[in-house]
Design a protein around this motif. Structure first.
Motif, PDB file in Angstrom:
ATOM      1  N   CYS B 102       0.830  -1.204   0.000  1.00 14.49           N
ATOM      2  CA  CYS B 102       0.000   0.000   0.000  1.00 14.49           C
ATOM      3  C   CYS B 102       0.860   1.248   0.000  1.00 14.49           C
ATOM      4  N   CYS B 105       3.406   3.048   4.776  1.00 17.59           N
ATOM      5  CA  CYS B 105       4.500   2.980   5.739  1.00 17.59           C
ATOM      6  C   CYS B 105       5.838   3.346   5.106  1.00 17.59           C
ATOM      7  N   CYS B 137       4.647  -2.210   9.481  1.00 14.03           N
ATOM      8  CA  CYS B 137       4.103  -2.411   8.146  1.00 14.03           C
ATOM      9  C   CYS B 137       3.129  -3.560   8.262  1.00 14.03           C
ATOM     10  N   ARG B 138       1.915  -3.365   7.801  1.00 10.11           N
ATOM     11  CA  ARG B 138       0.929  -4.442   7.908  1.00 10.11           C
ATOM     12  C   ARG B 138       0.818  -5.232   6.607  1.00 10.11           C
ATOM     13  N   CYS B 139       1.439  -4.738   5.541  1.00 15.21           N
ATOM     14  CA  CYS B 139       1.226  -5.385   4.235  1.00 15.21           C
ATOM     15  C   CYS B 139       2.300  -6.396   3.861  1.00 15.21           C
TER      16      CYS B 139
HETATM   17  S1  FES Z   1       3.120  -1.381   2.606  1.00 13.79           S
HETATM   18 FE1  FES Z   1       1.207  -1.139   3.565  1.00 13.79          FE
HETATM   19  S2  FES Z   1       1.747  -0.800   5.614  1.00 13.79           S
HETATM   20 FE2  FES Z   1       3.631  -1.215   4.671  1.00 13.79          FE
END
Ligand code: FES
Ligand code: FES
Lengths: 764, 160
Positions: B102, B105, B137-139
């Motif tokens: 996304c 972050c 980072c959640r992704c």
């Molecule tokens: S790329 Fe989405 S939170 Fe790190």
């Protein structure tokens, strides 16, 4: 550091076949995102813009007796105040939200802003727009709300009890299709039956019966929700929203506020993560009403506490499971009861949990009972493979227990029972071609699994996972430019590099470099209807629309060239970006040259495409994890992790790996740390990133990935959705690894240090 | 409302003057007053690192520094990272490694990576994991982020 590997059985064939697919180009929106230039939800700034803030309930369950906003309205800098009374009466209208289906409007409106009752701590009751966020916050403190506090209902099983306090007096159980006569917290009870469960258990040599629980967990996207609305005096409303679906926001706001879709334009901003949580609307209708009242643009941005208190968590759940196997390790029967928390309003994802629970296996005799139950927690939203982790956690833990009893290798058990094309799933639909067995074989043969794990308190766990994926409607608009490049407007918001994975499919058709396709995410006025970015469907479905757009441009170019050369169009072909005759007179022209010529003549080449694919097929994964348990502290360390998954066809392998790695890590957080912690009054006590503990870089090793490609017959390039299934296996894989490390099985998530220590001391 | 404070600072190499309320954080000042929205707000209480900036050479969370505190200081944000020769090596290696999904972050991680490699040009995987523990980072699951920072090391060496 272990290498990331890509295992592709048909690698050479693919390399010959495709020029763009399977490569790893830099994403088109990359520069914007590494330079800080990309505009996310909260980055929107408009002239004269006000800041909206929302007042939230301090109670988990209460009747709202009165709301007095007079003092807030009088504060200097406050330009508008609103309550639920500013929404049109929802009556018995419904809203169609695509993936979420047809939903009644009243609970949706009440969730955005409570009218008569608050049903969770943090439920919105009023909102203010002011010239600065600080003034808006001060104004919230001046709003007087009178509550009649009611006892909170926080546990799914307690909520199902006959004498439980009721959240909604008008909620009657949909009991296997019939409405019950007495109000209840159970919104629905549904069932799948296959074969004969009694015969199945009679044929079993070993039967286990266990209970499993999952705590309520949150998607945890780093960007909070943000919506900006500008309502003009002529009735036109423009909204800038961070969302998984601009059209879903348009539908929701149109329904809640009763304004025509033709007067409502939703411009999706960049989105900082969603995982299902940015499908419902929260601040969007609020910003719109405040803008109408204040006659100025209004931006409503949540803070982290609001995100935890009032948006999306996924269902906490209770699962009761009984399974039987033979001495040879064949599953003979499975009987289960799933009770999922819906949150404050009906609509959990229990039915998806039911469908997925045994889908990795061929189980001929089964009964699945599913209960959707309201409790005083936020209305649950989708979270990556919604519903599947809760139920599959139970099945995968029990299967591992059987493997231990039978002294059978977990991969062998899976290969013995694994689902194949044609096997009937619990809802009666046969599996299409799936890569279940291929994935398990790749997992069994990989270097990680073949390397013995040594050392005290260490264990290796295996678990599999299945997710249904989605097809749904997607649109793109493509136009050939005079320089031979193609502008591609995509209806899907891009959360993780899909601008590029979609563009690659169009580039492949035309045989042009993906850099010559210029993708963008379009607003609701500029592209055809497109469902949410969810269901692992964007590269699959929107990519298919782009494929069709490429085909259309291709045939238009062939026709134009044929006309210029005065030959039949059957005698013209297009390959590698060059149009040429096939009749032996060796005429050829590059797309670039032809595009320049056509553009000078004023001939527009382009295409609008909308697809709704039906046979999307599911996704399958098997994971391997090595853990070490500290018996004194209960801390579980992940030593090594490998995720193996069938991607059908990996369009951009880096982003497929990224989805796998991200899903795994969310699953590890779910397994070990994450949970909503409520006190007795139903107050959420850990609504910050400090106390709601998501994995950090320090908690993890590299996440190894193995991509298996069993092409999906339901897609022109064989693509299978990849985004969601990787969150399904980790919880059970970690639990199984702990069991193998220290000999104690944990069936309650999260397996926090306290729980591990408790289980160890109970054992000794 | 308290009187606004007059602040003079150097931001991304440029002298900057602004007025801010004493209660405004550096993050608010950057985003709302100076329109530098590359630094993100993920939590507003120092727990996610999305707002990471470099203040007088130190990596800080801009959401827990007050705007008024930076008088006389030097601040580096993501917007100042690109040089005349184009992207900073970290920006380039983040792109090449697909170290963002996304991307919300990403500015924070790149600033954190820069601060680390300035202190420790040959940081190991363990160093990076330790240093970046303040950035969520959640992704991505961090794998590709760690690789991107390691990959930038030789390029930064050459630049020196
Ligand atoms: S790329 Fe989405 S939170 Fe790190
Ligand atoms: S916004 Fe500053 S640390 Fe999260």
């Amino acid at each position: 550091m272990n290498p990331t590997q890509t295992m592709d059985p048909a690698k050479t064939e693919v390399e010959q076949k495709y020029k763009v697919i399977g490569t790893r180009p830099i994403r088109h929106d990359g520069v914007d995102k590494v330079t800080g230039r990309a505009v996310y939800g909260a980055d929107v700034q408009l002239p004269g813009m006000l800041h909206g803030k929302v007042l939230r309930s301090p109670h988990a369950h209460a009747r709202v007796k009165s709301v007095n906003t007079e003092k807030a309205e009088a504060l200097y800098g406050v330009k508008a105040v609103m309550t639920a009374a500013d929404f049109p009466d929802a009556g018995s209208r419904t809203a169609n939200l695509g993936e979420l289906g047809e939903v009644p409007l009243k609970p949706m409106c009440d969730n955005v802003m409570a009218s008569d009752k608050v049903v969770y701590h943090g439920h919105a009751v009023a909102a203010v727009a002011a010239t600065s966020p600080h003034i808006a916050e001060e104004a919230l403190k001046l709003i007087e709300v009178e509550y009649e506090v009611l006892p909170p209902v926080m546990d799914v099983l307690k909520a199902m009890e006959e004498d439980s306090p009721l959240l909604h007096d008008d909620l009657y159980t949909d009991e296997l299709g019939e409405k019950s006569s007495k109000p209840s917290n159970v919104a629905s009870h549904s069932r799948h039956v296959l074969g004969d469960i009694n015969q199945g258990f009679a044929a079993a040599d070993h039967i286990l019966e266990r209970e499993y629980r999952c705590a309520t967990v949150h998607q945890g996207y780093i960007e909070p929700h943000a919506a900006t609305a500008m309502w003009n005096p002529d009735g036109y409303l423009t909204m800038w929203v961070t969302t998984q679906g601009a059209f879903t926001v348009r539908t929701s706001v149109h329904q809640i506020l009763e304004i025509p879709v033709s007067k409502l334009k939703v411009i999706p901003t960049e989105i900082g993560g969603g995982f299902g949580g940015k499908i419902p609307v929260y601040g969007e209708p609020v910003a719109a009403v405040l803008s109408r009242k204040a006659r100025r643009p209004v931006k409503v941005v949540m803070d982290r506490t609001e995100v935890f208190q009032a948006t999306g968590p996924t269902s906490g759940s209770y699962v009761k499971l009984k399974m039987g196997v033979t001495n040879e390790g064949r599953i003979t029967a499975a009987e289960t009861m799933l009770a999922y928390e819906a949150g404050g309003y009906p609509g959990s994802v229990v039915s998806l949990g039911g469908i997925c629970m045994f889908a990795p296996y061929n189980v001929e005799n089964l009964t699945i009972d599913m209960y959707d139950v309201v409790v005083n927690k936020p209305k649950t939203a989708a979270y990556r493979a919604p519903g599947a982790p809760n139920s599959e956690f139970a099945a995968e833990c029990m299967i591992d227990e059987f493997c231990e009893i039978l002294d059978m290798d977990p991969m062998e058990f899976r290969l013995k029972n694994g689902a194949k094309e044609g096997d009937i799933q619990c809802h009666g639909i046969p599996h299409p071609r799936i890569g279940c067995l291929e994935t398990t074989e790749a997992a069994r043969d990989c270097e990680h699994y073949q390397t013995p794990l040594e050392g005290p308190n260490r264990g290796r766990g295996v678990a599999s996972g299945y997710w249904v994926n989605a097809g749904l409607t997607s649109s793109v608009t493509a136009r050939l430019n005079g320089d031979g490049t193609v502008t591609l407007q995509e209806g899907s918001t891009d959360i993780g590099g899909t601008r590029t994975s979609i563009a690659m499919q169009l580039a492949e058709v035309l045989g042009i470099p993906v850099e010559d396709v210029v993708p963008s995410v379009a607003d609701t006025d500029s592209v055809g209807y497109t469902e949410v970015t969810g269901g692992s469907r964007v590269t699959f479905a929107t990519g298919w629309a782009a494929y069709n757009a490429g085909q259309s441009i291709r045939s238009q170019l062939i026709e134009q060239a044929a006309a210029i050369w005065k030959v039949d169009k059957d005698q013209v072909s297009l390959a590698d970006g060059v149009i040429a005759t096939t009749n032996g007179d060796s005429k050829s022209i590059s797309i670039k040259e032809l595009a320049a010529d056509l553009s000078q003549k004023g001939i527009d080449i382009g295409s609008r495409e909308t697809v709704t694919p039906q046979n999307h097929g599911g996704a399958y994964a098997t994971h391997i994890v090595d853990v070490e348990v500290d018996p004194d502290t209960g801390k579980v360390t992940i030593l090594r992790y490998t995720a193996v998954q069938d991607a059908g066809r990996a369009i951009h392998p880096s982003y497929v790996e990224g989805q796998m790695q991200g899903g795994v890590v969310q699953g590890i957080g779910w397994a070990l740390n994450e949970e909503y912690y409520y006190n007795e009054d139903g107050h959420l006590m850990n609504s910050s990133f400090l106390d709601y503990r998501m994995p950090t870089s320090l908690d993890l090793p590299m996440i190894e990935t193995i991509i298996v490609e069993v092409p999906n017959p339901g897609h022109p390039y064989g693509v299978r959705g990849v985004g969601e299934v990787p969150i399904v296996p980790p919880q059970a894989a970690v639990s199984n690894a702990i069991a193998r490390a220290v000999g104690t099985r944990l069936g309650d998530l999260p397996m926090s240090p306290q729980r591990v220590v408790k289980a160890l001391s109970a054992k000794s | 409302m308290a009187a606004k404070v007059h602040v003079t600072a150097t931001i991304n190499g440029e002298p900057v003057e602004f007025l801010c309320e004493p209660r405004q954080s550096l993050l608010e000042v950057l985003r709302d007053e100076l329109k530098l929205t590359g630094s993100k707000e993920g939590c507003n209480n120092g727990n996610c690192g999305a707002c990471s900036v470099i203040l007088d050479g130190l990596l800080v969370d801009a959401c827990i520094v007050l705007g008024a505190e930076i008088d006389g200081c030097t601040v580096e944000t993501i917007e100042g990272l690109m040089g005349p020769e184009g992207l900073h090596p970290l920006q380039q290696t983040f792109l090449e490694n697909a170290a963002l999904q996304c991307g919300v972050c990403t500015p924070g991680f790149i600033m954190a990576g820069k601060a680390l490699l300035e202190k420790k040009p040959q940081a190991t995987e363990g160093d990076i994991r330790h240093w970046c523990a303040g950035n969520l980072c959640r992704c991505t699951g961090y794998d590709k982020i760690v690789r991107a920072i390691i990959d930038a090391e030789p390029q930064l060496e050459v630049k020196k």
